[in-house]
Every structure is written in structure tokens, then in C-alpha cells.
Design an enzyme around this catalytic site. Structure first.
Site, PDB file in Angstrom:
ATOM      1  N   HIS A 266     -14.422  24.445  16.224  1.00 19.30           N
ATOM      2  CA  HIS A 266     -15.339  25.414  15.605  1.00 19.30           C
ATOM      3  C   HIS A 266     -16.744  25.188  16.132  1.00 19.30           C
ATOM      4  O   HIS A 266     -17.141  24.053  16.373  1.00 19.30           O
ATOM      5  CB  HIS A 266     -15.316  25.251  14.071  1.00 19.30           C
ATOM      6  CG  HIS A 266     -15.832  26.452  13.371  1.00 19.30           C
ATOM      7  ND1 HIS A 266     -17.165  26.661  13.134  1.00 19.30           N
ATOM      8  CD2 HIS A 266     -15.177  27.533  12.884  1.00 19.30           C
ATOM      9  CE1 HIS A 266     -17.318  27.823  12.520  1.00 19.30           C
ATOM     10  NE2 HIS A 266     -16.128  28.377  12.362  1.00 19.30           N
ATOM     11  N   ASP A 317      -8.113  29.446  10.897  1.00 19.18           N
ATOM     12  CA  ASP A 317      -6.972  30.211  11.404  1.00 19.18           C
ATOM     13  C   ASP A 317      -5.681  29.418  11.499  1.00 19.18           C
ATOM     14  O   ASP A 317      -4.602  30.004  11.535  1.00 19.18           O
ATOM     15  CB  ASP A 317      -7.297  30.784  12.795  1.00 19.18           C
ATOM     16  CG  ASP A 317      -8.289  31.910  12.696  1.00 19.18           C
ATOM     17  OD1 ASP A 317      -8.031  32.835  11.921  1.00 19.18           O
ATOM     18  OD2 ASP A 317      -9.326  31.848  13.374  1.00 19.18           O
TER      19      ASP A 317
END
Ligand code: COA
Length: 381
Positions: A266, A317
Site C-alpha cells: 500500500h 483487497d
């Protein structure tokens, strides 16, 4: 031939670390792994709020009281149905059009029906945004059923946003557990600061373009596999890995080839994504209940290897893909589900940007040539 900017001032690519504007919608602490929606921690929000409640919070800036929530939910329910010409249009799409492409196209086309223009009032923009939020699950479900040669199922006003989506996909009233899981997943995906799609939405709004254009931009940006397209890729990756014993060779191969393990890493979180922590528990519970823990076991191994080798953790996700899989949802729907959930965060950003707008137009660093001698076409080789 002159070249400029030999000594680049641009130290980072992708606007990393750049503050591009102010917001009071959400706060992310990437080093501590904390996320707040309008000041409330994601843990409290996920534990206590429905998607409708969170949408109200994001859009209006405060938690609704009972009456406000009832009115807001009723407004969304009333706006769910698609215009007849939109349904006709969905029937014209070819079978190879993906759910995200259909969603992007249909949301854009809704401007022919809704009142929305660059001179519309703040209230009209809000109303248009609510209409799009309400219709996105209907678009995705109708497209899914038409593509699979099934009759579309009209929305059921007795059901919540999450329940109704599952109902429109399957034609069955979902069990309360499945609907609650999807509702919580919507809540966890609803908002996340200046992520790529919300930022792109704000850029569109900053030109004083309309709400449909902003949503169309947002869906198009979310679709990419580095953003909301990742969940679909996660399931394909898990299918490819097949069993926990294969994780080690898979990860080594990816690292050697400078590839990406989907659902990992991320830009902001340098520690475990707080949303992934919650989703992981949900995925573990569902997998245990369904007596099929293979993907969760693959997940555990991936986690160990990725943290050891790259200091990288799962993002929102990764476990959401396992959650959807356990809800029997096909992988093509994973990114549209993200879009459905993020639609309320997008509206919050649209309204915040309109309220205090200035054109978003950064500088670029030019790295090409200057003062080249022009060659007429007849003399070009
Ligand atoms: C999300 C993402 C795009 C963020 O990218 P970013 O902030 O630009 O990070 P970078 O691409 O600069 O990567 C930094 C380092 O981590 C590595 N890295 C980041 N994500 C990785 C992943 N998923 N798999 C393997 N390595 C990864 C990079 O290879 C790089 O390593 P290096 O410094 O040794 O070369 C990236 O982590 C990614 O591609 N993840 C997979 C797609 C995904 O899950 N997207 C959903 C995001 S919510």
C-alpha cells in the site's frame, strides 16, 4: 539541441508524500495502521454501522439519528430503479464487456435522465450523487444477469442496500449472515482519503464538470489492477497458487521477476492495513463455516513470506476477495462491489471539492527537447 531540467527536482514518482489538498472526510495514519471516517475509528464504524449509516456520515459529516437514517435509506430505495432506456442499453452490450466497463458506461449515460449540469445547485448535485449511489448495485446486478442470459430482477424496497444487491444478483432473499458480511465489506471500502479514484473524482469536479462525469472518472480509475481491480486479480492468483505448499515458489518467482503479489502493499500503510485485519477475521470465519480453508491457509503463508522478505502486508483487497469467494460471488463482480461501496466516499469528495473549489492543476517537469529545427514533411525521412 537544448535540453532542460537536467537536475530534476522531482524526487518521487506518483505524487508520493505530497499533500494535494485538505479534507475532513477521513484520516489515515499509515505508520500506526489507523483509519478514521469523520473522526470515528474504522473499528468502531465496522462494528456498529450499516452502509447506509456510514454513507450518511460521509456525505453529511455527522452520524444520522433514527429519523435521518430512515429518510436517507428511503431516499436511496426510491432511486434504485433504472430508466427503461438504460435497461434497453444494457441488453445491447456484448458478452465480452466486463462489469466495470458496463458500470462506467451506464453511470455516464444516466446524465441523459437525471437533472445534472454544471450550473446545478449544491442540493441538485447531492441529489444526483444519491441517485447514482442507489443505482450502481442495480446496474451491476442487471448487467450480470443479462450477460449470463438471465432475466434481471427489479430492486426490492423492503431490503437494505447490501441485501437488495445480493437479491438482485440471485433472485433469493439472502440469509442475514451473508447480507451482514457484505454490508460490513461495503462499510470498510466506503472511503479512504485521496486514493487514486477519489482524487481523480476531485480533479474532475475542480473543473466544474458535472457529477456524472466525476463518477465516470472515479469508476474508470478504480478499475485498474493497482487499485480496485486488485480484488479480482487476487482470486485469480489464489486459483493459480491452488494450495499452501505452492506459496513459497510462487512468491519467490514473483520477487525474482519484480512482479506483484496482488492484494499486498500500500502507498500509505507501512504496517498492516486496519481494514484487512477486520476482513481477515471475516474471511476466516466464513471459510471455517464453509469448511473450505484453503485460500485462508494460502493467505497465512503469503503473509509470512511477504512480511519476512519485503516487509509488505495485505491490503483491503486481499481478504475481501476470500470473503466474496465464500459468499459465492464470481470474481468479475469484485471490483464493481468495491465501486458500489466507494460511491458514497466519492460523493463526499465531490461535495467537499465543490464547496471549496479551486482548479486542480499541478506543475509538470518537462524532460524533452527545446528549440528543435522544424523539418517540413517533404524533407522528413
Ligand atoms: C498498492 C501499490 C500499487 C502501491 O505501490 P507503491 O506505493 O507505488 O509502491 P512501489 O511500487 O514503489 O513499491 C515499493 C516496493 O515494494 C514492492 N512491492 C509493493 N507492492 C508489492 C507487491 N504487491 N508485491 C511485491 N512487491 C511489492 C516493490 O516491488 C518495491 O520494492 P523494491 O523497493 O524492492 O523495488 C503496490 O503495493 C501494488 O502494486 N500492490 C499490488 C496491487 C494491489 O493490491 N493494489 C490494491 C491497493 S489497495
Amino acid at each position: 539541441m537544448a535540453k532542460i531540467n537536467k537536475n530534476s527536482n522531482v524526487k518521487v514518482k506518483g505524487l508520493e508524500g505530497i499533500i494535494a489538498g485538505q479534507t475532513n472526510i477521513s484520516f489515515i495514519d499509515g505508520l500506526k495502521g489507523r483509519l478514521f471516517y469523520r473522526g470515528y475509528s474504522i473499528e468502531d464504524i465496522a462494528e456498529n454501522c450499516t452502509f447506509e449509516e456510514v454513507s450518511y456520515l460521509l456525505i453529511y459529516g455527522k452520524l444520522p439519528n433514527k429519523n435521518e437514517l430512515k429518510n436517507f435509506s428511503t431516499t436511496l430505495k426510491r432511486k434504485r430503479a433504472l430508466p427503461k432506456h438504460t435497461i434497453r442499453m444494457l441488453h445491447t452490450f456484448t458478452k465480452n464487456m466486463s462489469s466495470m466497463e458496463a458500470l462506467r458506461t451506464v453511470v455516464s449515460s444516466l446524465s441523459s435522465n437525471d437533472k445534472d449540469s454544471r450550473i446545478s445547485s449544491y442540493e441538485e448535485k447531492l441529489d444526483t450523487g444519491l441517485s447514482i449511489i442507489a443505482k450502481m448495485p442495480t446496474i451491476v446486478a442487471y448487467h450480470y444477469r443479462i450477460k449470463n442470459s438471465k432475466t434481471p430482477i427489479p430492486p426490492n424496497p423492503k431490503l437494505s442496500h447490501a441485501e437488495n444487491f445480493l437479491y438482485m444478483l440471485t433472485g433469493k432473499i439472502p440469509d442475514s449472515e451473508g447480507a451482514e458480511v457484505l454490508d460490513k465489506d461495503f462499510v470498510l471500502h466506503a472511503e479512504h482519503g485521496f486514493n487514486a479514484s477519489s482524487f481523480s473524482v476531485r480533479v474532475t469536479v475542480s473543473t466544474l464538470s458535472d457529477v456524472h462525469s466525476a463518477y465516470t472518472t472515479g469508476i474508470g480509475t478504480l478499475k485498474g489492477p493497482l487499485h480496485g481491480g486488485a480484488a479480482t486479480e487476487v482470486l485469480l492468483m489464489l486459483k493459480n497458487i491452488k494450495k499452501p505448499e505452492n506459496v513459497s515458489s510462487y512468491v519467490n518467482k514473483i520477487i525474482l521477476s519484480h512482479g506483484r503479489v496482488m492484494g499486498y502493499g500500500h502507498r500509505i500503510y507501512k504496517v498492516y492495513d486496519p481494514r484487512a485485519k477486520i476482513l481477515k477475521k471475516m474471511a476466516e470465519n466464513l471459510s471455517a463455516k464453509n469448511n473450505n480453508t484453503t485460500y485462508v491457509e494460502i493467505g497465512q503463508k503469503l503473509e509470512h513470506m511477504m512480511s519476512d522478505k519485503k516487509n509488505i502486508y495485505p491490503n483491503v483487497d486481499f481478504y475481501s476477495a476470500i470473503v466474496y469467494h465464500n459468499l459465492n460471488l464470481t470474481h468479475e463482480l469484485y471490483s464493481p462491489i468495491f465501486a458500489i461501496a466507494r460511491s458514497s466516499g466519492w460523493l463526499a469528495h465531490i461535495l467537499e471539492q465543490y464547496k471549496n473549489n479551486r482548479l486542480i492543476r499541478p506543475l509538470e517537469e518537462y524532460t524533452g527537447n527545446l528549440n528543435l529545427k522544424f523539418i517540413p514533411i517533404s524533407k522528413r525521412k
